[in-house]
Design an enzyme around this catalytic site. Structure first.
Site, short mmCIF file in Angstrom:
data_model
loop_
_atom_site.label_atom_id
_atom_site.label_comp_id
_atom_site.label_asym_id
_atom_site.label_seq_id
_atom_site.Cartn_x
_atom_site.Cartn_y
_atom_site.Cartn_z
CG HIS A 174 7.04 -74.63 8.38
ND1 HIS A 174 6.21 -75.16 9.20
CD2 HIS A 174 6.11 -73.64 8.06
CE1 HIS A 174 5.00 -74.83 9.40
NE2 HIS A 174 5.09 -73.36 8.68
CE LYS A 193 5.39 -71.74 11.57
NZ LYS A 193 4.06 -71.55 11.74
CB SER A 195 4.02 -73.30 5.51
OG SER A 195 3.20 -72.35 4.65
N1 PMP Z 1 6.27 -67.72 7.84
C1 PMP Z 1 5.86 -69.02 7.50
C2 PMP Z 1 6.28 -69.71 6.47
C3 PMP Z 1 5.11 -69.54 8.38
O1 PMP Z 1 4.60 -70.91 8.17
C4 PMP Z 1 4.63 -68.80 9.65
C5 PMP Z 1 3.60 -69.58 10.62
N2 PMP Z 1 2.17 -69.82 10.26
C6 PMP Z 1 4.95 -67.52 9.60
C7 PMP Z 1 5.98 -67.12 9.04
C8 PMP Z 1 4.47 -66.77 10.82
O2 PMP Z 1 5.10 -67.05 12.08
P1 PMP Z 1 4.58 -67.00 13.49
O3 PMP Z 1 3.35 -67.80 13.80
O4 PMP Z 1 5.34 -66.93 14.63
O5 PMP Z 1 3.62 -65.33 13.40
#
Ligand code: PMP
Length: 391
Positions: free
Chosen positions: A208, A239, A180
């Site tokens: 992502h 996302k 990310s």
């Molecule tokens: N896994 C990854 C790799 C992420 O980048 C994110 C988002 N920040 C999440 C999980 C968490 O997802 P959410 O925003 O839906 O809680």
């Protein structure tokens, strides 16, 4: 009120070091441009890859769901809060991910926490990439399983960890599909080969990658032609899907188990109708409007090349997540502030989200950006960086 002086001291220290951050409230809907402090700026910080947060079809689906089913669900899923639409979404996600079944959690974060914390015991070992997302790290912290961290995308180190793990009941390798903060893709074919060699399970967090990579945005597993060879695919609905929530796609056995043991699923109220209906619509948009993904990638390539041509270091990025490395924490935030002043919203990312000394401004273009907007953003990056001696 007294009592939090010890926390205030830490905040004051952050202010001294230039790393204290204020939240940046948007005064418009999400889009290629947003309004901040009354001024329209180019949005390069959202995860709204395909522009679905404001897509007319999602708005309409959400409105209709509110009219028909109301604003909330009134219960957790396992008591009275499962509506037919929750199951419709799960069937759709399973089909999309080419798995037997899927289960929706309240967020991607709680999906990772819920899955990892419930399926592992002290007889097992979890083997995790060093740059995995915080929700994976926290999920691992909640298990009694042994844990091993391998150097980021280092397959020799992963093999070493697997060799040291032969005596456990279950070995599970966990990796982000797309990382990310760096935008590189996990070497999934090699990971799967090693997993098969050492009889390990594989779990991929495609937060992502879903909506971004693979046929119609099915994610990294599909991108690499590994359908059916990865045991657990986690994704987010917040996302590219543009709404809120997380899901796990896997076998019926794992899903049935999580319905009984996944604590965030069990003990937190289900998604409101508007959220679920919009997510269902979003999957249909992915299937019916593949040109959005094409536009996203055209924009991502154009913007990344533009940054590189200007001399910026974009690291190992190979997806729309494109960091601009700055190094110093305070400087990254200053750069971000300057960009905002000139009309670009691109957040500085610093420790503890990334390692010390590796602060960056992270950009994510979307399918909604026009070439003119991206060109303007590049000029603003150049101007702000020159002023701060970043290039
Ligand atoms: N896994 C990854 C790799 C992420 O980048 C994110 C988002 N920040 C999440 C999980 C968490 O997802 P959410 O925003 O839906 O809680």
């Amino acid at each position: 009120m007294k009592g939090f002086e010890y926390l205030q001291a830490e905040l004051d220290e952050m202010k001294n070091q230039g790393t204290f951050r204020k939240l940046v409230p948007l005064e418009s809907d999400q889009g290629s441009k947003v309004i901040i402090n009354g001024k329209e700026v180019i949005q390069l910080s959202s995860n709204n890859y395909l522009g679905l947060t404001s897509h007319p079809r999602l708005r309409q689906a959400a409105l209709q769901a509110v009219e028909k089913y109301g604003a909330g669900t009134g219960s957790v899923r396992t008591i009275a809060g499962t509506f037919t639409m929750h199951e419709d979404l799960e069937k759709k996600l399973a089909k999309f991910k080419k798995t037997e079944a899927s289960l929706v959690f309240q967020s991607g974060f709680t999906t990772n926490q819920g899955v990892l914390s419930s399926i592992l015991t002290k007889e097992d070992v979890v083997i995790s990439d060093a740059l995995n997302h915080a929700s994976i790290i926290d999920g691992i912290r909640l298990t009694k399983a042994s844990r091993k961290v391998y150097n980021h995308v280092d397959m020799k180190d992963l093999e070493r960890a697997l060799q040291e793990s032969k005596d456990y009941r279950v070995r599970i390798i966990v990796t982000d599909g797309v990382f990310s903060m760096d935008g590189n893709i996990a070497p999934l074919p090699e990971i799967v080969e090693l997993a098969e060699k050492y009889d390990a399970l594989v779990m991929v967090d495609d937060a992502h990658a879903s909506g971004v990579l693979g046929e119609n945005g099915r994610g990294t597993v599909n991108h690499f032609g590994l359908d059916g060879r990865v045991h657990i695919q986690v994704g987010t609905l917040s996302k590219a899907i543009g709404v809120l929530g997380g899901y796990v796609a896997s076998t019926q056995t794992l899903i049935d188990y999580l319905i009984h043991k996944g604590r965030p699923f069990l003990f937190s109220t289900s998604h409101p109708p508007a959220v679920t209906a919009a997510c269902i619509e979003a999957i249909d948009v992915l299937l019916e409007e593949p040109q959005l993904i094409e536009k996203l990638w055209n924009n991502a390539r154009f913007f990344k090349k533009g940054l590189q041509n200007l001399g910026f270091n974009t690291g190992k990025s190979e997806t729309p997540v494109t960091p601009v490395f700055v190094g110093d924490e305070a400087l990254a935030h200053k750069f971000s502030d300057q960009l905002l002043q000139y009309g670009v919203f691109a957040q500085g990312i610093a420790f503890p989200t990334v390692a010390k000394g590796q602060a960056r401004v992270r950009t994510i273009v979307t399918a909604e950006h026009s070439k003119e907007e991206l060109q303007e953003a590049l000029s603003i990056f150049e101007k702000a960086a020159k002023e701060l001696n970043i290039m």
